[in-house]
Design an enzyme around this catalytic site. Structure first.
Site, PDB file in Angstrom:
ATOM      1  N   LYS A 181       0.851  -1.189   0.000  1.00  0.00           N
ATOM      2  CA  LYS A 181       0.000   0.000   0.000  1.00  0.00           C
ATOM      3  C   LYS A 181       0.886   1.239   0.000  1.00  0.00           C
ATOM      4  O   LYS A 181       1.485   1.593   0.998  1.00  0.00           O
ATOM      5  CB  LYS A 181      -0.930   0.050   1.209  1.00  0.00           C
ATOM      6  CG  LYS A 181      -1.985   1.137   1.007  1.00  0.00           C
ATOM      7  CD  LYS A 181      -2.553   1.713   2.273  1.00  0.00           C
ATOM      8  CE  LYS A 181      -1.649   2.675   2.963  1.00  0.00           C
ATOM      9  NZ  LYS A 181      -1.348   3.904   2.211  1.00  0.00           N
ATOM     10  N   GLU A 255       9.831   1.188  10.776  1.00  0.00           N
ATOM     11  CA  GLU A 255      10.914   2.139  10.482  1.00  0.00           C
ATOM     12  C   GLU A 255      10.302   3.525  10.572  1.00  0.00           C
ATOM     13  O   GLU A 255       9.516   3.918   9.706  1.00  0.00           O
ATOM     14  CB  GLU A 255      11.461   1.909   9.061  1.00  0.00           C
ATOM     15  CG  GLU A 255      12.022   0.527   8.815  1.00  0.00           C
ATOM     16  CD  GLU A 255      13.377   0.302   9.457  1.00  0.00           C
ATOM     17  OE1 GLU A 255      13.887   1.206  10.149  1.00  0.00           O
ATOM     18  OE2 GLU A 255      13.926  -0.795   9.279  1.00  0.00           O
ATOM     19  N   CYS A 289      14.457  10.100   6.372  1.00  0.00           N
ATOM     20  CA  CYS A 289      14.275   9.809   7.802  1.00  0.00           C
ATOM     21  C   CYS A 289      15.560   9.916   8.614  1.00  0.00           C
ATOM     22  O   CYS A 289      15.535  10.303   9.763  1.00  0.00           O
ATOM     23  CB  CYS A 289      13.685   8.426   7.952  1.00  0.00           C
ATOM     24  SG  CYS A 289      14.609   7.204   7.014  1.00  0.00           S
ATOM     25  N   GLU A 388      10.966  16.186  14.714  1.00  0.00           N
ATOM     26  CA  GLU A 388      11.385  15.940  13.338  1.00  0.00           C
ATOM     27  C   GLU A 388      10.624  16.890  12.405  1.00  0.00           C
ATOM     28  O   GLU A 388       9.389  16.891  12.386  1.00  0.00           O
ATOM     29  CB  GLU A 388      11.046  14.491  12.961  1.00  0.00           C
ATOM     30  CG  GLU A 388      11.421  14.156  11.533  1.00  0.00           C
ATOM     31  CD  GLU A 388      10.993  12.747  11.127  1.00  0.00           C
ATOM     32  OE1 GLU A 388       9.823  12.402  11.325  1.00  0.00           O
ATOM     33  OE2 GLU A 388      11.842  12.017  10.599  1.00  0.00           O
TER      34      GLU A 388
HETATM   35  P1  NAD Z   1       2.754   8.519   7.575  1.00  0.00           P
HETATM   36  O1  NAD Z   1       3.027   7.744   8.788  1.00  0.00           O
HETATM   37  O2  NAD Z   1       1.730   9.562   7.617  1.00  0.00           O
HETATM   38  O3  NAD Z   1       2.322   7.543   6.375  1.00  0.00           O
HETATM   39  C1  NAD Z   1       3.112   6.450   5.981  1.00  0.00           C
HETATM   40  C2  NAD Z   1       2.231   5.409   5.330  1.00  0.00           C
HETATM   41  O4  NAD Z   1       1.375   4.832   6.300  1.00  0.00           O
HETATM   42  C3  NAD Z   1       1.282   5.933   4.262  1.00  0.00           C
HETATM   43  O5  NAD Z   1       1.158   4.948   3.270  1.00  0.00           O
HETATM   44  C4  NAD Z   1      -0.023   6.130   5.019  1.00  0.00           C
HETATM   45  O6  NAD Z   1      -1.139   6.084   4.173  1.00  0.00           O
HETATM   46  C5  NAD Z   1       0.006   4.970   5.969  1.00  0.00           C
HETATM   47  N1  NAD Z   1      -0.656   5.164   7.249  1.00  0.00           N
HETATM   48  C6  NAD Z   1      -0.762   6.307   7.972  1.00  0.00           C
HETATM   49  N2  NAD Z   1      -1.357   6.055   9.150  1.00  0.00           N
HETATM   50  C7  NAD Z   1      -1.605   4.720   9.181  1.00  0.00           C
HETATM   51  C8  NAD Z   1      -2.200   3.849  10.145  1.00  0.00           C
HETATM   52  N3  NAD Z   1      -2.621   4.305  11.316  1.00  0.00           N
HETATM   53  N4  NAD Z   1      -2.298   2.529   9.855  1.00  0.00           N
HETATM   54  C9  NAD Z   1      -1.838   2.049   8.679  1.00  0.00           C
HETATM   55  N5  NAD Z   1      -1.292   2.828   7.718  1.00  0.00           N
HETATM   56  C10 NAD Z   1      -1.174   4.150   7.976  1.00  0.00           C
HETATM   57  O7  NAD Z   1       4.185   9.063   7.136  1.00  0.00           O
HETATM   58  P2  NAD Z   1       4.544   9.982   5.902  1.00  0.00           P
HETATM   59  O8  NAD Z   1       4.157  11.360   6.258  1.00  0.00           O
HETATM   60  O9  NAD Z   1       4.071   9.382   4.644  1.00  0.00           O
HETATM   61  O10 NAD Z   1       6.163   9.844   5.870  1.00  0.00           O
HETATM   62  C11 NAD Z   1       6.985  10.636   6.623  1.00  0.00           C
HETATM   63  C12 NAD Z   1       7.462   9.922   7.862  1.00  0.00           C
HETATM   64  O11 NAD Z   1       8.087   8.694   7.520  1.00  0.00           O
HETATM   65  C13 NAD Z   1       8.517  10.684   8.630  1.00  0.00           C
HETATM   66  O12 NAD Z   1       8.224  10.696  10.003  1.00  0.00           O
HETATM   67  C14 NAD Z   1       9.794   9.914   8.392  1.00  0.00           C
HETATM   68  O13 NAD Z   1      10.775  10.032   9.367  1.00  0.00           O
HETATM   69  C15 NAD Z   1       9.298   8.543   8.265  1.00  0.00           C
HETATM   70  N6  NAD Z   1      10.259   7.729   7.504  1.00  0.00           N
HETATM   71  C16 NAD Z   1      10.997   6.786   8.170  1.00  0.00           C
HETATM   72  C17 NAD Z   1      11.943   6.031   7.484  1.00  0.00           C
HETATM   73  C18 NAD Z   1      12.756   4.978   8.190  1.00  0.00           C
HETATM   74  O14 NAD Z   1      13.325   4.126   7.501  1.00  0.00           O
HETATM   75  N7  NAD Z   1      12.836   4.970   9.494  1.00  0.00           N
HETATM   76  C19 NAD Z   1      12.134   6.227   6.134  1.00  0.00           C
HETATM   77  C20 NAD Z   1      11.383   7.215   5.494  1.00  0.00           C
HETATM   78  C21 NAD Z   1      10.425   7.944   6.193  1.00  0.00           C
END
Ligand code: NAD
Length: 483
Positions: A181, A255, A289, A388
């Site tokens: 997804k 992650e 990230c 962040e």
């Molecule tokens: P997000 O958490 O809003 O969304 C990530 C994904 O999860 C999307 O596909 C979203 O639709 C889905 N999602 C959101 N809430 C959910 C839930 N409750 N249950 C299931 N799915 C859900 O994050 P974002 O804004 O898309 O990405 C940015 C964040 O990702 C930043 O905090 C960044 O640090 C983190 N990130 C971490 C890594 C790592 O490897 N640690 C890598 C890249 C990004």
């Protein structure tokens, strides 16, 4: 005029499956602010169909019957098909999220191909079963690796192609099946992935893609047909997913976010360090990230470092992400741009000052640009040192000595990445050993496909990449044989 890429189906069970509802997700260019694409939005019935396809594929002989070398050969074919589409995938991602194109060519075009090949070779060279002398009764134990089952892979928008492949490649190598997804913001590029899977002859249902937001993500995470969840995204969403998986006793890899430190030691060369910091703290316009966005500099040379970091940031070419010369593009979405601007305002209200940037990028009225920003005048307890930002915002803090720098680096809710900058590599390794973090770079930061990556504290649970990343998709079974 912008051409609209319109997709009308999901990739489920090895074919293009019509959606069960009329709902759509528009994809907006963060550079032109125009709609560039549209995909169907999944309803729960579409997720159910994808999970059901993945479940049937898990036991079917055309997938489950392959031995490790046969599965590896199939993954190599998948990699070859993806490689042919590398430029298309890279330009699609840049169009969707504003990633500078040269970065997209590597991270979103080439890297997913490399990952598939890495895991194909790894699984082909790792036996499925090993025999151990049993203790204390004698006899033999066969330790067997089996696929964990159906994997729900949920990816964020910042590196949509490579971060989904962090999950898909080891999962398929282990013999699992996957439902991906993507984020709604980056729904288009997974169609290129699906086309490559089709062309490679991946058996039906082994890889499935459904589009949707958090609600559809929640439905997938809690689905009774899912055996493991692999998530990259925000810490807030990770906590929610972790709660659900805890309740279900379902394996999960998380992650999550970070606020990593760059520790600039007193012997660091100014020019080389700031050049390195451009990549280690601002890659993908800071939407990465593991960025080192808390820059710890020696108090005695504060102004030298603040001036040099400010000059580096001001020198970064900002503009059209499709231009190979661009280092800083727009942020991925209007919502995210507004979030970053609101964070800068809150930081300013709490006393933060900026030496450059601090708001929208002058001269870039169209597109979701934020000016690369250097924040000073705050300490490690301040809002902009703790939260962040996920944008082009660096907070410069000072320390008294190396012990103080390590203490400040560790005084964070997160522990994902980080860097140390020094003329003495051994001194750098010593600092790296003392920082609470899943990964750390000395005068550099670059992921290694062969070594684990992940976070401690609020940055996550589990590891991706390397053999450890494959182990996350395997169940171990011990078969006891008498002496
Ligand atoms: P997000 O958490 O809003 O969304 C990530 C994904 O999860 C999307 O596909 C979203 O639709 C889905 N999602 C959101 N809430 C959910 C839930 N409750 N249950 C299931 N799915 C859900 O994050 P974002 O804004 O898309 O990405 C940015 C964040 O990702 C930043 O905090 C960044 O640090 C983190 N990130 C971490 C890594 C790592 O490897 N640690 C890598 C890249 C990004």
């Amino acid at each position: 005029m912008t051409t609209l890429t319109e997709r009308t189906a999901f990739f489920i069970d090895g074919r293009w499956a019509p959606p069960s509802s009329d709902a759509v997700i528009p994809v907006i260019s963060p550079f032109t602010e125009q709609q560039i694409g549209q995909v169907p939005a999944a309803a729960t019935a579409d997720v159910d169909a994808a999970v059901s396809a993945a479940r049937s594929a898990l036991r079917r002989p055309d997938w489950a019957g392959l031995d490790r070398p046969e599965r590896a050969a199939l993954l190599h074919r998948f990699a070859d098909e993806l490689e042919k589409r590398g430029e298309e995938r890279a330009t699609t991602v840049t169009a969707e999220n504003g990633m500078p194109i040269e970065l997209a060519r590597f991270a979103e075009g080439a890297a997913p191909v490399q990952l598939l090949r890495y895991y194909a070779d790894l699984v082909a060279s790792t036996p499925q079963e090993e025999r151990r002398a049993a203790q204390p009764l004698g006899g033999t134990t066969v330790v067997r690796r089996e696929p964990v089952g159906v994997v729900a892979a949920i990816a964020p928008w910042n590196f949509p192609a490579v971060l989904s492949m962090f999950k898909i490649a080891p999962a398929l190598a282990a013999g699992c099946t996957v439902v991906v997804k993507p984020s709604p913001e980056t729904s288009l590029d997974s169609y290129v992935l699906a086309e490559a899977a089709l062309a490679a002859g991946l058996p039906a249902g082994v890889l499935n893609v459904v589009n949707g937001g958090a609600d559809i993500g929640r439905h997938l995470v809690a689905h009774p047909g899912v055996d493991k969840v692999a998530f990259t995204g925000s810490t807030a969403a990770g906590r929610d997913i972790g709660r659900t998986c805890g309740e279900l006793v379902r394996p999960v890899t998380l992650e999550l976010g970070g606020k990593s430190a760059a520790i600039v030691l007193d012997d660091a060369d100014v020019e080389q360090t700031v050049a390195g910091l451009a990549g280690a703290s601002l890659l993908n316009t800071g939407q990465t990230c593991y960025m080192s966005t808390r820059i710890l500099v020696p108090a005695a040379r504060r102004s030298t470092w603040v001036d040099a970091i400010t000059a580096m940031v001001e020198g970064l070419p900002i503009g059209d992400p499709m231009d190979p010369g661009t280092a800083v593009g727009p942020l991925a979405s209007e919502r995210h741009r507004d979030r970053v601007l609101a964070m800068l305002e809150r930081g300013a209200a709490e006393g933060a000052t900026t030496t450059t940037g601090g708001g929208r990028a002058p001269g870039h009225d169209r597109g979701f640009f934020v000016a690369p920003t250097v924040v000073t005048g705050v300490d490690n307890d301040s809002y902009l040192a703790r939260e962040e930002v996920f944008g082009p915002v660096l907070t410069v803090l000072t320390y008294d000595d190396a012990d103080d720098a390590v203490r400040l680096a560790n005084d964070s809710a997160y522990g994902l990445g980080g860097t140390v900058w020094t003329a003495d590599e051994e001194r750098g390794i010593d600092v790296a050993r003392r920082v609470e973090s899943g990964s750390f770079g000395v005068n550099y930061f670059g992921l290694d496909w062969g070594s684990p990556f992940g976070g401690v504290k609020a940055s996550g649970v589990g590891r991706e990449l390397g053999p450890e990343g494959l182990a996350a998709y395997e169940q171990l079974k011990s078969i006891f044989l008498p002496a």
